[in-house]
Structures are given as C-alpha cells and as structure tokens.
Motif scaffolding. Structure first.
Motif, short mmCIF file in Angstrom:
data_model
loop_
_atom_site.label_atom_id
_atom_site.label_comp_id
_atom_site.label_asym_id
_atom_site.label_seq_id
_atom_site.Cartn_x
_atom_site.Cartn_y
_atom_site.Cartn_z
N GLY A 70 4.83 23.81 -7.65
CA GLY A 70 3.97 24.39 -6.62
C GLY A 70 4.30 23.96 -5.22
O GLY A 70 3.48 24.10 -4.30
N ASN A 71 5.52 23.44 -5.03
CA ASN A 71 5.89 22.88 -3.73
C ASN A 71 7.17 23.55 -3.25
O ASN A 71 8.15 23.63 -3.98
CB ASN A 71 6.09 21.36 -3.88
N ASP A 72 7.14 24.05 -2.03
CA ASP A 72 8.36 24.55 -1.40
C ASP A 72 8.98 23.37 -0.66
O ASP A 72 8.53 22.97 0.41
CB ASP A 72 8.02 25.67 -0.42
N TYR A 73 10.01 22.77 -1.28
CA TYR A 73 10.53 21.52 -0.74
C TYR A 73 11.14 21.69 0.65
O TYR A 73 11.15 20.76 1.46
CB TYR A 73 11.55 20.89 -1.69
N ARG A 74 11.63 22.87 0.97
CA ARG A 74 12.21 23.08 2.30
C ARG A 74 11.12 23.06 3.37
O ARG A 74 11.31 22.50 4.45
CB ARG A 74 12.99 24.39 2.33
N LYS A 75 9.98 23.68 3.08
CA LYS A 75 8.86 23.63 4.03
C LYS A 75 8.27 22.22 4.10
O LYS A 75 7.94 21.72 5.18
CB LYS A 75 7.78 24.63 3.62
N ALA A 76 8.16 21.58 2.92
CA ALA A 76 7.58 20.23 2.89
C ALA A 76 8.42 19.24 3.69
O ALA A 76 7.89 18.33 4.33
CB ALA A 76 7.45 19.76 1.44
N ASP A 97 0.88 -1.17 0.00
CA ASP A 97 0.00 0.00 0.00
C ASP A 97 0.92 1.22 0.00
O ASP A 97 1.13 1.87 1.02
CB ASP A 97 -0.91 -0.02 1.23
N ALA A 98 1.51 1.49 -1.17
CA ALA A 98 2.54 2.53 -1.28
C ALA A 98 1.90 3.90 -1.54
O ALA A 98 0.80 3.99 -2.08
CB ALA A 98 3.51 2.18 -2.39
N PHE A 99 2.62 4.95 -1.16
CA PHE A 99 2.11 6.31 -1.34
C PHE A 99 3.25 7.28 -1.65
O PHE A 99 4.42 7.02 -1.34
CB PHE A 99 1.34 6.78 -0.10
N PHE A 100 2.92 8.39 -2.29
CA PHE A 100 3.87 9.40 -2.73
C PHE A 100 4.20 10.37 -1.61
O PHE A 100 3.32 10.84 -0.90
CB PHE A 100 3.28 10.14 -3.93
N VAL A 101 5.48 10.67 -1.46
CA VAL A 101 5.93 11.68 -0.49
C VAL A 101 6.28 12.95 -1.26
O VAL A 101 7.25 12.98 -2.03
CB VAL A 101 7.16 11.19 0.31
N PRO A 102 5.53 14.04 -1.10
CA PRO A 102 5.71 15.25 -1.91
C PRO A 102 6.84 16.15 -1.41
O PRO A 102 6.63 17.32 -1.07
CB PRO A 102 4.35 15.94 -1.80
N VAL A 103 8.04 15.60 -1.37
CA VAL A 103 9.21 16.38 -0.98
C VAL A 103 10.23 16.22 -2.10
O VAL A 103 10.90 15.19 -2.22
CB VAL A 103 9.82 15.90 0.35
N ALA A 104 10.35 17.24 -2.95
CA ALA A 104 11.24 17.16 -4.10
C ALA A 104 11.54 18.55 -4.63
O ALA A 104 10.66 19.42 -4.64
CB ALA A 104 10.61 16.31 -5.21
N VAL A 105 12.76 18.73 -5.07
CA VAL A 105 13.19 20.02 -5.61
C VAL A 105 12.36 20.41 -6.83
O VAL A 105 12.01 21.57 -7.02
CB VAL A 105 14.69 19.97 -5.97
N ASN A 106 12.03 19.44 -7.67
CA ASN A 106 11.35 19.71 -8.93
C ASN A 106 9.83 19.52 -8.89
O ASN A 106 9.20 19.45 -9.93
CB ASN A 106 11.91 18.80 -10.04
N TYR A 107 9.25 19.43 -7.71
CA TYR A 107 7.81 19.22 -7.61
C TYR A 107 7.09 20.56 -7.76
O TYR A 107 7.25 21.45 -6.92
CB TYR A 107 7.46 18.57 -6.28
#
Length: 431
Positions: free
Chosen positions: A125-131, A113-123
């Motif tokens: 609309g995502n501030d990876y440092r906050k994420a 039951d795998a899931f995505f972790v939204p922590v990535a430099v290239n994601y």
C-alpha cells in the motif's frame, strides 16, 4: 594450541597427498604466455570524502545477534545515548516493517527511541517513489541522530532511495544530512553492502566470479558511498568464504583498499577515517596498491596483493594506513625468529568457512614462509577443469600479534598471489 591446528595436523598428510596428486596428475599451472611477462598495476582510486562528514559509520557483516551488546550499545551511544532517535530502514527486506520492528526492538532495548521509515519497494500500500520524497518522512529522518539499514537485498535499498536518473531522493539526502552533521549511519548485511560506491548486486558463487568475471549492472552496481570512493566493502566474509570475490571487483573498479567484515561483527569508521573492529570476529583488509596482473593469462590472476586480518579491538586508519593492535595484543608482537609452529600449512578448500583465517593464523607464527590453498568446483560447474591456487607468503613487512587473553591473532601484510590451475577431469573415480 591454535584454532584448527589439531585438525590441520591430523589431516595434513591426507591434504598434502591430495595436493601432490593434483600436482602430479590433475593440477598444473595454466600455460605461461609465450611473450615476456608484463604487469598491470591496479588503477588509482577515486578521491575519498575525507573531511566532508562529521558522522560515524557502523558497518555490520550480517547475522548480528541480539545479545551482541558491544555493537548495539555502540550504535545507540554514537546517536547520543539514552533516548536517541534512530531512523530504521527496512527497505532491503522482503517484509520491511517486520524486519525494521525487530531492529527497533533491539535498539530500544539498549536505550534508543527508534522508529520505522516507510520507504521500501515491498511495503504494501505504499508508493515508495512518493514516500522517498514525502516532506513528513524527510523531516522525521532529518530530525534523527542515527540511521540503521537492515539486511536483505541491497538492490532494494538503492531502488527505493535513488531515482531512475541516478539522483538522490529527498529521504536519501536527509540520511546524508544526518551523517554529515555528526550522526551515525549503521547497516547490517545488505545495509553494509551499500556503504561503498560499488556493491555486489546479482552475484554468482565466488568461484564462478573468478572463472567468468564480473560485469557492471549484473554482479555489481552502484552503492550509496558513505565510506567514500576509495574503499570497497563486503560482508558475511569469513563465514561464507567471500574474500576472493572482492579482488576482481577492486581491480575492475580501481579500488586499492577493501574491507570485508565477518558476521556478528562490526567496523566502526570515524570521521577521521579510523576503523575499529568490534563484536564477535574480525575483518579482512585487502590492499592492491602494489598488485599486478598478467594480461597474457586469460583466466583471473593477481600477484603481490597484501592481505591482513584485523581482529576485534584492532584499529586501522584508512588515511594514514597505521595499524593499532587491540589492548590485549599491545605487547604480543610475534617474534619471527622464534615461531611456535613448523608444520606445512595447506588447505584444499580456501573458500570454505573460515578457511582463510585459519590458514593465515597458522602461517604467521610458523617457521614456514608460505602457505597454499586451492579452490575448485565440481564436474557440473562452469569450466570444471579450471581451479585456482592461492599462495600466501610472509615478507619483510609481515607482522603478527597474539592476544594475551585468548588464542586470537592479528595478521598484517601477508603477500597473496592467485593464479589459475588446470584440473584433470574427472577429479576422482570410483574403484
């Protein structure tokens, strides 16, 4: 008949003539220094993290096929089996969510039951440092029984999960908590590179690294260190001829042991430091415990390194350094007094695809005591006149095992000496 043996036999005369031609006209050993030879041993490694974790690593050499059930199923089983929660990091990818979703689909196909972790430099609309310090994301990772790092650029993983001051983000701390608590941490390609405390970063071609050296912050950078401080990890090894680039890094950073895993293949490393090779191919083990360098020789060189090939099913304990052959090789130890081959073993492209594996396999069951491979570039390369000789020798400690089921071999403790050679330019001319 052994793999590549027929090709070797057909091309041996041509290859030997080529080598003789280099030896007589174009390739000579680099001049010996006038002073007496002195030797410099590899510096001792840092202390390992034995006993500090209960978890397991699955280190994949890249190119993991969807039908490689042995590797995928092992990851799921180590995370608890059917329904196991596995956090998938797409951080290394240029398209993190897409790459992660492909892996998620594979893991779920095998029961997870795998899931995505939204922590990535290239994601987007995502501030990876906050994420990377977001409590909700941290908790989702902490609640998993496994973690998977997909391939791409390993620098993106460390950029996303390590703060500028070198400290761990909260998400990375959660990954370590999963690992220390008995979970599985898996990684493919870039996800394998981060497993040691040092990883390749902005790399040059293998031959250029031998010629021009390796610099901290350029060719190498800090990894995440899951495997401990005492083992260096590399990937895509045999297919891309990368084994030679491991040695200068190991010498520079003080590693005595290095493991390089091939594509579509994995090393499972347990809490008691037992390494098991599973999947399609195998891994190279490099031991520099007794290696020496010639400080008077300006070009890269090393002598008395030990190199082994661990085939699928083989086990090697990093703590005790005990080797256990795969079940199909248990009674297949080769008799050095009754070898199958007697032909000379040589390649003029030791850095080519699977060349080192073919050479080692053809040497271990051979009346010959040594094999030679050479490496050189073309006239447009940096220092085109500089090449390297790789001399593989059998010693009293060298051992081979043959499979009873296929033409597969395990090769233990060949001696490897690398020295520079000078190539006359041009290497060839038109008639």
């Amino acid at each position: 008949m052994k793999p590549a043996l027929l090709t070797l036999k057909r091309s041996l005369k041509i290859a030997l003539l080529l080598f003789i031609g280099f030896g007589m006209q174009g390739a000579t050993a680099a001049p010996e220094p006038k002073q007496a030879k002195t030797a410099k041993a590899a510096p001792p490694p840092a202390k390992p993290v034995v006993g500090q974790t209960k978890g397991t690593l699955v280190i994949i050499g890249g190119g993991l096929r969807g039908d490689n059930a042995v590797v995928w199923q092992r990851i799921v089983d180590l995370a608890g089996g059917k329904g196991a929660k596995i956090a998938v990091f797409g951080s290394a990818s240029i398209n993190p969510e897409r790459s992660a979703n492909i892996t998620i689909g594979r893991l779920n196909q095998y029961g997870a039951d795998a899931f995505f972790v939204p922590v990535a430099v290239n994601y987007p609309g995502n501030d990876y440092r906050k994420a990377a310090d977001d409590p909700a994301i941290v908790q989702s990772v902490r609640s998993a029984a496994g973690v998977f790092f997909v391939g791409g650029d390993q620098g993106r993983i460390t950029q996303a999960l390590v703060r500028n001051d070198g400290s761990r983000t909260a998400v990375l701390d959660a990954v370590w908590q999963v690992y220390r608590g008995g979970g599985v941490v898996a990684g493919s390609s870039a996800g394998a590179a981060i497993m040691s405390t040092t990883m390749f970063h902005e790399t040059k071609p293998v031959l250029d690294m031998l010629k021009m050296g390796i610099t901290d912050g350029k060719e190498i950078a800090p990894g995440l260190g899951f495997v401990g401080d005492d083992v260096f990890i590399d990937q895509h090894l045999l297919v891309r001829g990368r084994f030679a680039r491991m040695i200068p890094v190991m010498l520079k950073k003080g590693y005595q042991l290095g493991l390089g895993i091939d594509e579509n293949t994995a090393m499972v490393v347990t809490a008691d430091r037992e390494v098991e090779v599973i999947g399609y191919s195998g891994a190279l083990l490099i031991d520099l415990s007794n290696a020496m360098t010639e400080p008077g020789m300006q070009a890269f060189n090393v002598s008395n390194a030990a190199i082994s090939y661990l085939d699928r099913g083989d086990k090697f304990n990093l703590a005790t350094r005990v080797f256990t052959p795969a079940p199909d090789k248990t009674h297949g130890r080769l008799d050095p007094d009754n070898p199958e081959l007697r032909e000379a073993v040589f390649t003029n492209d030791i850095l080519g695809r699977n060349a080192v594996l073919h050479l080692m396999g053809n040497l271990i069951d051979n009346a010959q005591q040594e094999a030679i491979g050479i490496a050189f570039g073309n006239q447009r390369d940096p220092l085109p006149e500089l090449g390297f000789e790789f001399r593989f020798s059998k010693t009293l400690n060298s051992v081979g095992y043959a499979s009873a089921e296929s033409s597969a071999y395990s090769v233990l403790k060949l001696r490897l000496d690398i020295r520079p050679i000078q190539l006359r330019q041009p290497l060839y001319r038109y008639k």
